[in-house]
Enzyme design. Structure first.
Site, PDB file in Angstrom:
ATOM      1  N   GLY A  80       0.803  -1.206   0.000  1.00 12.05           N
ATOM      2  CA  GLY A  80       0.000   0.000   0.000  1.00 12.05           C
ATOM      3  C   GLY A  80       0.835   1.255   0.000  1.00 12.05           C
ATOM      4  CG  LEU A  94       6.220   6.715  -4.860  1.00 11.47           C
ATOM      5  CD1 LEU A  94       5.594   7.357  -3.633  1.00 11.47           C
ATOM      6  CD2 LEU A  94       6.468   7.770  -5.929  1.00 11.47           C
ATOM      7  CG  ASP A  95       4.579   0.951  -1.561  1.00 15.51           C
ATOM      8  OD1 ASP A  95       5.482   0.109  -1.565  1.00 15.51           O
ATOM      9  OD2 ASP A  95       4.052   1.382  -0.513  1.00 15.51           O
ATOM     10  N   PRO A  96       4.625   0.570  -5.810  1.00 15.06           N
ATOM     11  CG  PRO A  96       5.079  -1.663  -6.371  1.00 15.06           C
ATOM     12  CD  PRO A  96       4.993  -0.726  -5.189  1.00 15.06           C
ATOM     13  CB  ALA A 108       2.464   5.568  -4.931  1.00 14.15           C
TER      14      ALA A 108
END
Length: 374
Positions: free
Chosen positions: A27, A100-102, A104
């Protein structure tokens, strides 16, 4: 900024503080972190030196120094983004300044070469996010990828939301999401959560400088902007807002718009970078135009100019005595320049300049134009 200089962060930044789980997207997060454990590695690092798959010689890597502020697209891991930039610039060293997550998008500061020595200053800086909360459902990951755990037919209005926001500004106690990289007796919380264990995570103090409601496109969604310090989880904000409003909620979209000194105007989309590399290969452009100077990360640190004689001593790792009426009477961290060029990070104390990180900026660096930022 004063105090002890942070330890150097080397390439890949494998401190493991906020790794994303391998089997389930953890998340959107608003915290500085590391590469995802499951992200693909740079394929060049897998081969013997000077060779790629099939025995073909690879391109020689070179010294490149500066920051690339990638406007990361949705679907790309931070680790993969670093590998791509490293390949495009043929750089010897690269690392990022906060995962920074995938799912985002937005600012992913990528440090090349000697800029990796300044990563801690960016990671400790403020971050700003624009995010959308979907009301009516709480999920186990607190984002769109998780399984529903609670539902409600209630929906909040703008007045109720705005009345609640002051409770989420300033220094607050925040319970991290179950799917987070917090360690519980040596195990990552997300590993325990994937195994079906419900663990009790203790609240931690985090600082939220600003949280505002900017839009309500429909009754099911609200758009917010938040500016926060290191360690804040945006997913936890959505979860806690939903619970207090009595309607539940989870993150459905996230974009990072500021990281430390880097703003949206500094960001470069990947397709523009690739096009620039193509033009540079044919001599029609210069890759230096995509770089920001190493010292951009040090905006909050005082600068101190020294003579060439003193610069030579500092470059050798030797302390320099402060003397003369123009000598600073403060203490703490400074960045040292000579002839307008970055030389070192240093500590001032007991009447001396003590070098801590010396920079060797030979190779490709930022073009003159990018030293003047808008």
């Amino acid at each position: 900024m004063t105090g002890t200089l942070p330890d150097a962060v080397d390439v890949e930044l494998k401190d493991g503080l906020h790794e994303a789980p391998q089997k389930k997207f953890s998340g959107p997060r608003a915290d500085a972190g590391t590469h995802e454990a499951h992200a693909p590695r740079d394929p060049q690092s897998q081969e013997p030196r000077g060779r790629q798959h099939g025995g073909k010689p690879k391109r020689d890597r070179r010294d490149v120094h500066g920051w690339v502020i990638l406007d990361k697209p949705i679907g790309m891991t931070s680790t993969h983004a670093v590998a791509v930039i490293k390949r495009l610039f043929q750089a010897k060293r690269a690392g990022h300044a906060g995962t920074l997550d995938p799912l985002a998008s937005g600012g992913l500061p990528i440090a090349l070469g000697e800029a990796t020595k300044t990563v801690p200053f960016v990671m400790d800086g403020r971050k700003r996010y624009r995010f959308t909360v979907c009301w009516g459902e709480e999920r186990d990951t607190d984002d769109v990828e998780g399984r529903p755990t609670a539902t409600s037919d209630a929906r909040p209005d703008a007045e109720a939301i705005r009345a609640l926001l002051p409770r989420f500004t300033g220094v607050i106690e925040q319970v991290p999401p179950q799917y987070s990289a917090i360690k519980i007796q040596g195990e990552r919380a997300y590993d325990l959560a994937r195994d079906g264990e419900v663990v009790e995570l203790k609240p931690r103090p985090v600082e939220i400088h600003e949280l505002i409601l900017v839009d309500q496109p429909d009754r099911d969604h609200s758009v917010f902007e938040a500016e926060c310090g290191k360690g804040t989880y945006v997913r936890a904000l959505a979860r806690d807002l939903g619970r207090l409003l009595g309607c539940y909620g989870h993150i459905s979209a996230l974009r990072r718009t500021l990281v430390g000194p880097f703003v949206e105007n500094d960001m470069i989309p990947l397709d523009q970078l690739e096009a620039l590399c193509d033009r540079a290969a044919s001599g029609e452009a210069n890759l230096a135009d995509a770089l920001l100077p190493v010292e951009t990360a040090l905006d909050d640190i005082p600068a101190l100019a020294v003579t060439r004689a003193d610069a030579a001593r500092l470059h050798r790792g030797q302390a320099v005595l402060l003397r003369g009426r123009d000598a600073p009477n403060s203490s703490g961290t400074v960045y040292v320049t000579v002839g307008g060029r970055l030389l070192a990070l240093a500590e001032i104390g007991n009447g001396e300049i003590i070098p801590k990180r010396v920079f060797n900026l030979t190779g490709l660096t930022a073009s003159t134009g990018r030293n003047e930022r808008n």
